[in-house]
Design a protein around this motif. Structure first.
Motif, PDB file in Angstrom:
ATOM      1  N   LEU A  43      -4.761   1.617  -8.588  1.00 47.99           N
ATOM      2  CA  LEU A  43      -5.025   1.592  -7.159  1.00 47.99           C
ATOM      3  C   LEU A  43      -4.047   2.530  -6.456  1.00 47.99           C
ATOM      4  CD1 LEU A  43      -5.447  -2.278  -6.709  1.00 47.99           C
ATOM      5  CD2 LEU A  43      -7.251  -0.570  -7.012  1.00 47.99           C
ATOM      6  N   PHE A  44      -4.597   3.456  -5.672  1.00 48.23           N
ATOM      7  CA  PHE A  44      -3.765   4.428  -4.950  1.00 48.23           C
ATOM      8  C   PHE A  44      -3.351   3.797  -3.622  1.00 48.23           C
ATOM      9  CE2 PHE A  44      -3.578   9.335  -4.185  1.00 48.23           C
ATOM     10  CZ  PHE A  44      -2.211   9.241  -4.030  1.00 48.23           C
ATOM     11  N   ALA A  45      -2.141   3.221  -3.601  1.00 50.39           N
ATOM     12  CA  ALA A  45      -1.703   2.419  -2.467  1.00 50.39           C
ATOM     13  C   ALA A  45      -0.984   3.223  -1.388  1.00 50.39           C
ATOM     14  CB  ALA A  45      -0.781   1.300  -2.951  1.00 50.39           C
ATOM     15  N   PHE A  46      -0.151   4.190  -1.797  1.00 52.64           N
ATOM     16  CA  PHE A  46       0.639   4.955  -0.822  1.00 52.64           C
ATOM     17  C   PHE A  46       0.944   6.310  -1.435  1.00 52.64           C
ATOM     18  CE2 PHE A  46       4.525   6.331   1.323  1.00 52.64           C
ATOM     19  CZ  PHE A  46       4.250   6.049   2.658  1.00 52.64           C
ATOM     20  N   SER A  47       0.475   7.373  -0.818  1.00 53.71           N
ATOM     21  CA  SER A  47       0.685   8.706  -1.381  1.00 53.71           C
ATOM     22  C   SER A  47       1.969   9.326  -0.842  1.00 53.71           C
ATOM     23  CB  SER A  47      -0.506   9.614  -1.050  1.00 53.71           C
ATOM     24  OG  SER A  47      -0.417  10.083   0.276  1.00 53.71           O
ATOM     25  N   SER A  48       2.440  10.332  -1.543  1.00 58.84           N
ATOM     26  CA  SER A  48       3.641  11.040  -1.102  1.00 58.84           C
ATOM     27  C   SER A  48       3.394  11.763   0.220  1.00 58.84           C
ATOM     28  CB  SER A  48       4.098  12.024  -2.185  1.00 58.84           C
ATOM     29  OG  SER A  48       3.033  12.861  -2.601  1.00 58.84           O
ATOM     30  N   GLU A  49       2.119  11.982   0.573  1.00 61.28           N
ATOM     31  CA  GLU A  49       1.782  12.615   1.848  1.00 61.28           C
ATOM     32  C   GLU A  49       1.712  11.610   2.996  1.00 61.28           C
ATOM     33  OE1 GLU A  49      -0.027  13.311  -1.016  1.00 61.28           O
ATOM     34  OE2 GLU A  49       1.106  15.182  -1.309  1.00 61.28           O
ATOM     35  N   ASN A  50       1.653  10.310   2.657  1.00 63.75           N
ATOM     36  CA  ASN A  50       1.532   9.291   3.702  1.00 63.75           C
ATOM     37  C   ASN A  50       2.792   9.142   4.551  1.00 63.75           C
ATOM     38  OD1 ASN A  50      -0.603   7.035   1.766  1.00 63.75           O
ATOM     39  ND2 ASN A  50      -1.137   8.657   3.203  1.00 63.75           N
ATOM     40  N   TRP A  51       3.904   9.749   4.104  1.00 57.93           N
ATOM     41  CA  TRP A  51       5.127   9.691   4.915  1.00 57.93           C
ATOM     42  C   TRP A  51       4.932  10.363   6.268  1.00 57.93           C
ATOM     43  CZ3 TRP A  51       9.055   6.655   3.642  1.00 57.93           C
ATOM     44  CH2 TRP A  51       9.246   6.311   2.305  1.00 57.93           C
ATOM     45  N   SER A  52       3.934  11.225   6.396  1.00 58.35           N
ATOM     46  CA  SER A  52       3.698  11.931   7.656  1.00 58.35           C
ATOM     47  C   SER A  52       3.010  11.040   8.693  1.00 58.35           C
ATOM     48  CB  SER A  52       2.830  13.175   7.416  1.00 58.35           C
ATOM     49  OG  SER A  52       1.549  12.823   6.916  1.00 58.35           O
ATOM     50  N   PHE A 119       2.281   4.269  -5.939  1.00 52.02           N
ATOM     51  CA  PHE A 119       3.033   4.046  -4.704  1.00 52.02           C
ATOM     52  C   PHE A 119       4.071   5.153  -4.560  1.00 52.02           C
ATOM     53  CE2 PHE A 119       6.125   1.954  -1.928  1.00 52.02           C
ATOM     54  CZ  PHE A 119       5.284   1.407  -0.971  1.00 52.02           C
ATOM     55  N   ASN A 120       4.053   5.832  -3.418  1.00 48.98           N
ATOM     56  CA  ASN A 120       4.823   7.072  -3.232  1.00 48.98           C
ATOM     57  C   ASN A 120       4.451   8.045  -4.348  1.00 48.98           C
ATOM     58  OD1 ASN A 120       6.636   8.710  -1.802  1.00 48.98           O
ATOM     59  ND2 ASN A 120       8.326   8.176  -3.156  1.00 48.98           N
ATOM     60  N   TYR A 121       3.148   8.137  -4.568  1.00 47.36           N
ATOM     61  CA  TYR A 121       2.615   8.922  -5.669  1.00 47.36           C
ATOM     62  C   TYR A 121       1.893  10.167  -5.163  1.00 47.36           C
ATOM     63  CZ  TYR A 121      -0.392  10.348  -9.531  1.00 47.36           C
ATOM     64  OH  TYR A 121      -1.020  11.085 -10.493  1.00 47.36           O
TER      65      TYR A 121
END
Length: 230
Positions: A43-52, A119-121
């Motif tokens: 499950l793709f919960a939080f991408s490294s791009e979501n920090w924006s 997560f942070n992926y």
């Protein structure tokens, strides 16, 4: 797992409401996957791009990660679910790192279902870390980098020891890979569903698996039964 924000907006609610509903979809999906005999679920919960995203939304997403693991870890372990968290851990806070370590350690002996939480992926970040690790090993061993094989790279990825995914499902009508498992998904089948993630359930999962099952996978070759002549 796309569509939480749009799902909430359609109901006149804030994005956080959609993310909370998305957590319940996660619970349903993990149970449905186990019921259907799926052995590996990512499950793709939080991408490294979501920090924006806005700081409040990032905070809420991290809070939901804590909530899910804290609330459901005992039940997941009781049901034989093993947890692995994929992604770059270098920028995560100590409380999140502690939670990840606890979840992975307590579930390590489970064998019913492998649950990967990305997560942070980001796949490019994963590849960079893998290439760097392999290159460092080559330098330490005095090996020619041209001798690096695909298996060595795969063994340095976050999914080391796991098979490549057969099926990638994306919800809410989005039709792109978005920096997800660029190496591992080289021969995966893709199914794009119109439903928003908070509405995802066993029926939608079955629909995706049924679509997957109807396809012929050639892995770059041909199907001798169908492609008799070109």
């Amino acid at each position: 797992m796309d569509g939480n924000g749009r799902w909430a907006a359609a109901r006149g609610r804030p994005r956080s409401y959609g993310h909370k509903a998305g957590v319940e979809a996660v619970r349903r999906t993990v149970k449905a996957a186990a019921d259907l005999g799926v052995e590996y679920l990512t499950l793709f919960a939080f991408s490294s791009e979501n920090w924006s995203r806005p700081r409040e939304e990032v905070r809420d997403l991290f809070g939901l990660m804590k909530f899910f693991v804290t609330r459901d870890l005992a039940e997941l372990c009781a049901n034989g679910v093993r947890i692995r968290v994929l992604g770059d851990r270098s920028g995560l806070s100590s409380d999140i790192l502690g939670l990840i370590e606890t979840a992975e350690t307590k579930s390590r002996q489970n064998t019913a279902l492998q649950l990967n939480i990305a997560f942070n992926y980001g796949a490019r970040n994963e590849l960079r870390r893998a290439f760097a690790a392999v290159a460092k090993r080559c330098a330490e061993e005095g090996r020619d980098p041209s001798q690096i094989g695909e298996d060595e790279i795969a063994a340095a990825l976050d999914t080391a020891g796991q098979p490549d995914p057969d099926l990638v499902i994306r919800t809410s009508g989005e039709m792109r890979l978005s920096n997800f498992m660029l190496w591992q998904a080289a021969y995966a089948e893709f199914v794009f569903l119109p439903c928003m993630w908070p509405d995802f359930d066993k029926e939608w999962l079955q629909r995706a698996i049924s679509e997957f099952s109807s396809r012929t996978r050639r892995y770059g070759g041909i199907d001798a039964a169908k492609d008799v002549a070109l």
